[in-house]
Design a protein around this motif. Sequence first.
Motif, mmCIF file in Angstrom:
data_model
loop_
_atom_site.group_PDB
_atom_site.id
_atom_site.type_symbol
_atom_site.label_atom_id
_atom_site.label_comp_id
_atom_site.label_asym_id
_atom_site.label_seq_id
_atom_site.Cartn_x
_atom_site.Cartn_y
_atom_site.Cartn_z
ATOM 1 N N LYS A 169 -3.248 -11.065 11.522
ATOM 2 C CA LYS A 169 -2.428 -12.228 11.155
ATOM 3 C C LYS A 169 -2.466 -13.332 12.202
ATOM 4 O O LYS A 169 -1.518 -14.118 12.332
ATOM 5 C CB LYS A 169 -0.990 -11.782 10.860
ATOM 6 C CG LYS A 169 -0.914 -10.767 9.725
ATOM 7 C CD LYS A 169 0.487 -10.307 9.426
ATOM 8 C CE LYS A 169 0.467 -9.264 8.310
ATOM 9 N NZ LYS A 169 1.818 -8.755 7.998
ATOM 10 N N LEU A 225 -5.331 -10.185 7.299
ATOM 11 C CA LEU A 225 -3.973 -10.251 6.766
ATOM 12 C C LEU A 225 -3.264 -8.911 6.654
ATOM 13 O O LEU A 225 -2.082 -8.870 6.320
ATOM 14 C CB LEU A 225 -4.005 -10.917 5.381
ATOM 15 C CG LEU A 225 -4.433 -12.383 5.352
ATOM 16 C CD1 LEU A 225 -4.421 -12.912 3.943
ATOM 17 C CD2 LEU A 225 -3.521 -13.212 6.244
ATOM 18 N N ASP A 227 -1.452 -5.198 7.697
ATOM 19 C CA ASP A 227 -0.634 -4.601 8.753
ATOM 20 C C ASP A 227 -1.413 -3.436 9.350
ATOM 21 O O ASP A 227 -1.933 -2.588 8.608
ATOM 22 C CB ASP A 227 0.691 -4.103 8.195
ATOM 23 C CG ASP A 227 1.572 -5.246 7.704
ATOM 24 O OD1 ASP A 227 1.708 -6.229 8.442
ATOM 25 O OD2 ASP A 227 2.113 -5.140 6.577
#
Length: 231
Positions: A169, A225, A227
């Motif tokens: 991110k 993008l 996690d």
Amino acid sequence: MTDAPLVTILDDEPAIRDILTEALQDAGYRTRAFSRATEFEAALRSVTPAVCLVDLSLPDRDGLTLVHRLALEQGAKVIIISGRAQVQDRVTGLELGADDYVTKPFDPAEVVARVRARLRTPPRPAQTSARFGDWTAHFDHFALEKDGTETPFSQAEGEVLRLFLESPKRLITRAHMQEALGGTAGDSFDRAMDVRISRLRTKLGEDPKNPRLIKTIYGAGYIFLGDVTWS
């Protein structure tokens, strides 16, 4: 000199082997040169090169097949040195896992610079696995795992993937990629990155027109993008 990185040279032209050997040794590297793929592969049972310079036009083996095997099974960086200057040859070599591609004729100093750049890659943390979504990336044996099935990736692809997973991110620019991965600025490096990212997207089952994980920010770079959890 005994602790210097070992660079192997695989080329059937004696003059090329001599030029590269002299330039690399003058730069402080150890070298071993081979004229046949069979000799080179036999030597790999007892030596671990830091960088392999590989010609594609070999008399006893297809150089591209050898590059693919080196990328998947060996820990060495692979730089193709070839008289094949067509874009498709470059793309194919990079897709199969090569870290760089140099065309003949070349300046020996440029080859030394590219070797040095590949070896400038900084040490990575001790974590060997990263989980994101349904995927687990195993960097100890270069494989992506999903639902118990593993898909191998090359060391070169792994370097890019690890860079994304270590900075999820966050925008990763081309300049950052070049600095982090030890690349040489220019079209060759950009092409290598494009190919590796495309290959990673394919292995992750991404829609090339609308990838969910590795997003292209046009004119800026890339963002991962997902996690990520390391172990």
